[in-house]
Write a protein that holds these residues in place. Structure first.
Motif, PDB file in Angstrom:
ATOM      1  N   LEU A  39      -7.491  -4.704 -12.462  1.00 14.91           N
ATOM      2  CA  LEU A  39      -8.163  -5.268 -13.629  1.00 14.91           C
ATOM      3  C   LEU A  39      -7.217  -6.013 -14.546  1.00 14.91           C
ATOM      4  N   ARG A  40      -5.902  -5.731 -14.437  1.00 13.93           N
ATOM      5  CA  ARG A  40      -4.982  -6.397 -15.349  1.00 13.93           C
ATOM      6  C   ARG A  40      -3.908  -7.203 -14.645  1.00 13.93           C
ATOM      7  N   GLY A  41      -3.994  -7.237 -13.333  1.00 11.68           N
ATOM      8  CA  GLY A  41      -3.075  -8.101 -12.590  1.00 11.68           C
ATOM      9  C   GLY A  41      -1.643  -7.614 -12.513  1.00 11.68           C
ATOM     10  N   ALA A  42      -1.406  -6.310 -12.712  1.00 11.94           N
ATOM     11  CA  ALA A  42      -0.046  -5.801 -12.564  1.00 11.94           C
ATOM     12  C   ALA A  42       0.351  -5.858 -11.091  1.00 11.94           C
ATOM     13  N   LYS A  43       1.653  -5.907 -10.861  1.00 15.83           N
ATOM     14  CA  LYS A  43       2.134  -5.895  -9.468  1.00 15.83           C
ATOM     15  C   LYS A  43       2.735  -4.541  -9.153  1.00 15.83           C
ATOM     16  N   LEU A  44       2.329  -4.005  -8.024  1.00  9.24           N
ATOM     17  CA  LEU A  44       2.789  -2.669  -7.645  1.00  9.24           C
ATOM     18  C   LEU A  44       3.859  -2.782  -6.566  1.00  9.24           C
ATOM     19  N   ILE A  45       5.001  -2.135  -6.820  1.00 12.58           N
ATOM     20  CA  ILE A  45       6.012  -2.000  -5.772  1.00 12.58           C
ATOM     21  C   ILE A  45       5.917  -0.560  -5.285  1.00 12.58           C
ATOM     22  N   LEU A  46       5.453  -0.396  -4.075  1.00  8.57           N
ATOM     23  CA  LEU A  46       5.270   0.953  -3.552  1.00  8.57           C
ATOM     24  C   LEU A  46       6.430   1.271  -2.620  1.00  8.57           C
ATOM     25  N   ILE A  47       7.101   2.385  -2.890  1.00 11.29           N
ATOM     26  CA  ILE A  47       8.217   2.780  -2.023  1.00 11.29           C
ATOM     27  C   ILE A  47       7.840   4.109  -1.382  1.00 11.29           C
ATOM     28  N   ASP A  48       7.473   4.064  -0.136  1.00 10.78           N
ATOM     29  CA  ASP A  48       7.023   5.261   0.561  1.00 10.78           C
ATOM     30  C   ASP A  48       7.021   4.967   2.055  1.00 10.78           C
ATOM     31  N   PRO A  49       7.602   5.848   2.856  1.00 11.81           N
ATOM     32  CA  PRO A  49       7.546   5.579   4.297  1.00 11.81           C
ATOM     33  C   PRO A  49       6.131   5.682   4.853  1.00 11.81           C
ATOM     34  N   ARG A  50       5.276   6.435   4.162  1.00 12.26           N
ATOM     35  CA  ARG A  50       3.906   6.596   4.650  1.00 12.26           C
ATOM     36  C   ARG A  50       3.023   5.473   4.135  1.00 12.26           C
ATOM     37  N   ARG A  51       1.997   5.125   4.903  1.00 14.69           N
ATOM     38  CA  ARG A  51       0.973   4.262   4.317  1.00 14.69           C
ATOM     39  C   ARG A  51       0.035   5.172   3.545  1.00 14.69           C
ATOM     40  N   THR A  52      -0.102   4.912   2.270  1.00 15.56           N
ATOM     41  CA  THR A  52      -0.995   5.739   1.459  1.00 15.56           C
ATOM     42  C   THR A  52      -2.140   4.859   0.980  1.00 15.56           C
ATOM     43  N   LYS A  53      -3.033   5.466   0.225  1.00 13.47           N
ATOM     44  CA  LYS A  53      -4.177   4.688  -0.253  1.00 13.47           C
ATOM     45  C   LYS A  53      -3.733   3.574  -1.201  1.00 13.47           C
ATOM     46  N   LEU A  54      -2.544   3.734  -1.782  1.00 16.75           N
ATOM     47  CA  LEU A  54      -2.071   2.695  -2.695  1.00 16.75           C
ATOM     48  C   LEU A  54      -1.498   1.494  -1.957  1.00 16.75           C
ATOM     49  N   THR A  73      -2.423   9.080  13.440  1.00 13.00           N
ATOM     50  CA  THR A  73      -2.570   8.116  12.362  1.00 13.00           C
ATOM     51  C   THR A  73      -1.608   6.950  12.522  1.00 13.00           C
ATOM     52  N   GLY A  74      -2.010   5.818  12.009  1.00 12.01           N
ATOM     53  CA  GLY A  74      -1.111   4.679  11.978  1.00 12.01           C
ATOM     54  C   GLY A  74      -0.356   4.628  10.664  1.00 12.01           C
ATOM     55  N   ALA A  75      -0.592   5.631   9.813  1.00 11.25           N
ATOM     56  CA  ALA A  75      -0.025   5.587   8.470  1.00 11.25           C
ATOM     57  C   ALA A  75       1.441   5.994   8.424  1.00 11.25           C
ATOM     58  N   LEU A  76       1.902   6.648   9.479  1.00 15.76           N
ATOM     59  CA  LEU A  76       3.280   7.141   9.455  1.00 15.76           C
ATOM     60  C   LEU A  76       4.137   6.349  10.431  1.00 15.76           C
TER      61      LEU A  76
END
Lengths: 890, 161
Positions: free
Chosen positions: A405-420, A840-843
């Motif tokens: 809703l506000r156009g922020a940019k997310l840098i996600l650092i995680d070896p897993r694919r998560t919902k984010l 899962t393909g998330a890991l």
């Protein structure tokens, strides 16, 4: 801006130019009925009930979407308006089923209320009720779309508040309905069963499951959710001493009307038949029910005896991240003054000390530096080592709102694919345990490319000179080799973070539960300090807490090395203050941390242990070792809601009241206190933890000078600088006291400005053992919590998520010849567990993950005791395992 | 389509075809309907994997794509046949006994309203009025109109397709 004046029902009123007619009317005390309007949702003007007449041109306007214009003359109740309004309600009723008498929405139905307010009476229209099958397979939400009036509150809540997007309109015209993709049942969609749509639904279309014929509850108790560290306010519907439902607290509270599935549907452990009802004592190896008098007498006697025989330091207390601030305060006072030892710790030891130490030494206060509302102002958000969708849903909502809703940019650092991951602008997947290298290389790049906030660094920070040298070796190439992330990606992440005007960092147990977590926290802090983001409105560092009062238990000094308010036990001045106030001399010996207590029990040094609301058999590593240690004690007393795995080892078990059966405060991860209130009478003979502690102190003939919880609060206010002013002048709790206080308060011996501290990466000593080729990550799951003691007894959660699954990568599954649902043995060097397989393909390849919250297979058991040297936190995030399939005939 | 065939279709789905179509629309606003139109032009209908892919690329909930797709009558969620049979269910046709014609047609094709034959040759639809009441009972196959129908005439007509 100039106020705008309009004539409303013959009276001149003014408002600011962006107001709608509806808002101004509300402000002026004029009621306009609406169904689809909700202050925290976008107005869409779909129900048309809020029609008003513009008397200048006779137009009928939907007041919720019409802005005020100077000179407007509006009548909200002209005969024309009333005629239209009645007709709209009649049309709604004409396509609504006749089931009001048996509808569980009962008197809370807004359609029903408005129809009766407007005096609709008998309908002269031909009725064309819509038909729909009632969807009720899932245990949380029952959908009866025949009652839907198309207000789209559920659709908007799903898209704007929790940003899940499981619902949208399906089809059009008469058959249009809010629905999931392909109109499939909720459990096959993105729905997380947060229950926000249920709370907003004006009619009986969306209802909690199993609410049948409980009638209208009039008694609403506003309290605080007992699960995760978000500390959302919830409102319990109580009828006849029974909690019927939980819904989000009022919109103006912290969570803005949102909750997660645990908050909405996880409360019924309170009424579980498993609850302890009477004190238990063990006689010849079997528990017998007894009276409070006898149980406390036995406890007091045993503790006194050990104290006399072996000295006070042969006793220890494990405090409670699930208990209130007041109870934790009492408990540490009990340990220090009644028992006379500093051996008190709480289970936030398992995830929190890295934050306390890492942030404490750098900035001077032990935790999150900003509030969640501010997070939504951030331009860039770095989320590292956390999957808030499972562990801190409100944080998850805030991140998603900021991005969507506000156009922020997310840098996600995680070896897993998560919902984010699908919300991330950049998603970096470091190898497990290499976060520090990544963070240091980002810091180095920021310095090398002069992206730092020079003015802030020179004027407002200390110890910058130590940094460039220490970062020398963390070149992009070095980082790429170790983390496995392409250097271009590290480069763009660093630039994105550094160039944003306001950038925030969020981290969780993926940082703090790794060995060397403290160093990673310091590295995160360096990043924030380099870019001047630490005090900015949309900046700061958010340290997520796992338990709802992990923060409060530490604030209250349920720690071996700190008195309440992080006043060190070695700080003689602080010690003197408490000694004077409490009228006793405080123990001089340093206390032991949670795992050290276990080790000392095993070594025979500690003879008696008092546990309040903790379950170390499941939550600590090496449960065999912990079980053995606890069984070898001369005396163990456990205060809990249930006969937990730990309580079974005790000599005396004291039944405690749940969060809904007592008064007090919780402190959430932001440092804000939430009030809990008594909603129902305690089950059986249960007593609130604070009362048990007071009674026990009396029995031990060292009474604590309190008789009400209010007196405890007053003392906290007086003695704990962090909590100064948490009561208002009338002695009532103030909601947001702590947050701003915390920002201005320094607890550590920090002189001057926030400090840079160097954080050196030490590669893991042990080479990967060929026998244990997979890295197993422990993770949080949405539908369960902690050790599962409470969530497994909330029937809806348990029914929806009854089994433990180990998630493994497709390639690994192929190698091992595993198919989904296969039963496997997970073997680590110290223990083994069984679980079912989910592929899962998330890991990434070589990594498996296991939730920690299933009592039948506690993932913690697989871990050896491997303490961080600085924080004494056991490593509980990643360990090496191998997986073997269990064939059916075994 | 049964669940298994749907799943198989999903597995073998050629996402590159959708990606190519998406190229000209990326980073623009208000492009959902044109995108769906392009996809329908390419595939003949809106395959579910394609809608899911669009949602992923545009970073919007897939329920939203689905909501738009079901709002417009022009979009089809199931594969359509080579030939579209539209039988008129207007008043005039009703009076002249179109019910029997419609029944027979469904029997011959072996499908219900809105469905497509296994060989993908015909999709059977019913419409409110074709506007050729003088010829009632009437139907259209693609752009060709057939009037004064009787159940017996149908097989002969279908042979041409």
């Amino acid at each position: 801006m100039q106020p705008v004046t309009i004539t409303l029902n013959g009276r001149e009123v003014s408002g600011h130019p962006e107001m709608t007619i509806l808002e101004l009317a509300r402000e002026s005390g004029i009621t306009i009925p609406t169904i689809c309007n909700e202050p925290h949702l976008t107005s869409i003007g779909s129900c048309r009930l809020c029609l008003v007449e513009n008397e200048q041109n006779g137009a009928l306007l939907a007041s919720c979407v019409t802005p005020i214009v100077p000179g407007m003359v509006i009548n909200t109740e002209s005969p024309r308006v009333m005629e239209h309004r009645r007709m709209i309600v009649k049309l709604m009723l004409a396509s609504h089923p006749d089931s009001c008498l048996v509808c569980d929405k009962g008197n809370r139905c807004q359609l029903h209320q408005i129809a009766s307010d407007l005096g609709i009476g008998l309908l002269e229209l031909q009725r064309i009720p819509q038909t729909a099958a009632i969807e009720e397979v899932n245990p949380f939400i029952e959908r009866d779309m025949s009652k839907c009036i198309l207000c789209a509150k559920c659709v908007r809540a799903c898209q704007e508040l929790v940003v899940e997007g499981a619902l949208d309109y399906f089809q059009r015209g008469f058959i249009a309905r809010p629905a999931t993709l392909n109109n499939s049942p909720l459990e096959n969609s993105e729905c997380t069963f947060c229950g926000v749509c249920v709370a907003l639904c004006p009619t009986g279309s969306l209802m909690e499951k199993k609410r049948v014929y409980q009638g209208t509850t009039k008694n609403l108790v506003n309290t605080t959710c007992p699960y995760c560290g978000c500390g959302c306010s919830i409102s319990l519907e109580v009828k006849d001493n029974y909690i019927v439902a939980a819904r989000p607290g009022k919109v103006d509270t912290e969570n803005e009307g949102t909750l997660c599935v645990k908050g909405s549907y996880g409360f019924d452990f309170i009424h579980s038949p498993d609850r302890l009802k009477k004190p238990l004592v063990k006689v010849n190896g079997a528990f017998q029910e007894t009276s409070w008098e006898k149980a406390l007498e036995e406890t007091a006697e045993a503790l006194n005896l050990i104290k006399e025989q072996y000295g006070p330091d042969s006793l220890a207390v494990l405090g409670a991240v699930k208990c209130t601030n007041e109870e934790n305060y009492l408990l540490q006072k009990f340990a220090r003054t009644v028992l006379g030892t500093n051996n008190i710790d709480n289970s936030s030891r398992l995830y929190n000390p890295a934050t306390r130490l890492g942030l404490g030494t750098s900035i001077g206060f032990p935790g999150t530096t900003n509030c969640l509302e501010a997070l939504e102002q951030s331009e860039v958000i770095v989320a590292i080592g956390t999957d808030p969708a499972a562990s801190a849903p409100r944080v998850n909502y805030a991140i998603k709102r900021a991005v969507k809703l506000r156009g922020a940019k997310l840098i996600l650092i995680d070896p897993r694919r998560t919902k984010l991951s699908s919300f991330a602008h950049l998603w970096l997947r470091p190898k497990v345990g290499t976060d520090l290298v990544l963070l240091n290389s980002m810091s180095r790049l920021i310095i090398d490319e002069s992206l730092l906030d020079k003015e802030f660094v020179t004027r407002k920070t200390d110890n910058f000179d130590a940094l460039p040298g220490a970062l020398e070796k963390y070149s992009l190439e070095y980082a790429e080799t170790l983390t496995g992330i392409k250097k271009e990606e590290i480069h763009s992440a660093a630039r994105l973070y550094a160039l944003a005007d306001q950038a925030a960092i969020i981290y969780g147990t993926g940082i703090t539960q790794h060995p060397g977590g403290t160093a990673s926290v310091k590295a995160l802090f360096n990043l924030a300090l380099l870019t001047g983001n630490i005090w900015r409105n949309g900046g700061g560092i958010y340290a997520l807490q796992r338990d709802n009062n992990g923060q409060g238990a530490c604030d209250m000094g349920a720690l071996p090395d700190f008195l309440p308010g992080y006043q060190s036990t070695e700080d003689l001045q602080a010690k003197k203050k408490f000694e004077e106030h409490w009228g006793v001399s405080l123990p001089a010996n340093p206390g032991l941390t949670a795992l050290e207590i276990m080790e000392q029990i095993k070594a025979g040094k500690i003879k008696g242990l008092y546990i309040v609301g903790e379950n170390p058999v499941l939550s600590f590593p090496r449960s065999d070792f912990v079980t053995e240690a606890l069984s070898s004690l001369d005396f163990l007393a456990v205060q809990d809601l249930f006969l937990t795995e730990t309580a079974r080892l005790a000599g005396v078990v004291l039944p405690a009241a749940s969060f809904a059966e007592k008064e007090g405060t919780f402190t959430n991860f932001e440092g804000k206190t939430g009030r809990i209130r008594k909603a129902v009478a305690p089950a059986g003979e249960c007593l609130p933890d604070w009362e048990i502690i007071l009674r026990l102190a009396n029995k031990m003939e060292r009474p604590l000078p309190f008789s009400t919880i209010q007196q405890v609060m007053e003392e906290i206010e007086e003695l704990v600088p962090l909590y100064e002013g948490y009561l208002d002048s009338e002695g009532k709790y103030q909601n947001e006291w702590g947050f701003w206080k915390r920002r201005s308060h320094r607890w550590h011996s920090l002189k001057g400005f926030p400090r840079f501290s160097t954080a050196e990466y030490t590669p893991p000593e042990k080479k990967i053992n060929e026998d244990y080729p997979l890295t197993l990550l422990t993770e949080a799951v949405l539908y369960h919590f902690g050790t599962g003691t409470r969530s497994s007894r909330a029937w809806r959660l348990q029914q929806f998520s009854p089994r433990i699954f180990i998630r493994i990568n497709e390639a690994d599954a192929k190698k091992l010849g595993l198919s989904p649902l296969d039963k496997v043995r997970i073997i680590s060097p110290v223990a083994e567990l069984t679980a079912a397989v989910s592929i899962t393909g998330a890991l990434p390849e070589g990594i498996a993950s296991l939730p920690a919250s299933f009592p039948e297979a506690p993932a913690t058991r697989l871990f050896d005791i491997n303490l961080d040297t600085e924080t004494k936190t056991p490593s509980l995030k990643a360990c090496n395992v191998r997986i073997e399939r269990i064939d059916d005939h075994e | 389509m049964s669940e298994e065939t749907a799943k198989a279709a999903e597995k073998s789905f050629d996402y590159d075809r959708v990606e190519t179509l998406l190229q000209e629309f990326l980073h623009k606003k208000g492009v959902m309907v044109p995108i769906l139109q392009k996809i329908q032009a390419e595939f003949g209908y809106l395959p579910r994997p394609a809608m899911e892919y669009v949602a992923k690329r545009l970073r919007i909930p897939v329920s939203k794509v689905f909501g738009v797709a079901t709002f417009y009558a022009q979009f089809h969620l199931h594969p359509r046949g080579k030939n579209i049979v539209r039988v008129c269910r207007g008043t005039a046709c009703h009076v002249r006994g179109v019910s029997k014609v419609a029944e027979k047609m469904q029997e011959i094709l072996g499908v219900g309203v809105g469905q497509t034959t296994e060989d993908m040759n015909f999709t059977y639809e019913e419409v409110a009025c074709i506007g050729a009441c003088g010829l009632a009972p009437v139907m259209m196959i693609n752009d060709q109109t057939y009037g004064k129908l009787t159940p017996e005439k149908l097989k002969g007509i279908l042979k041409n397709y």
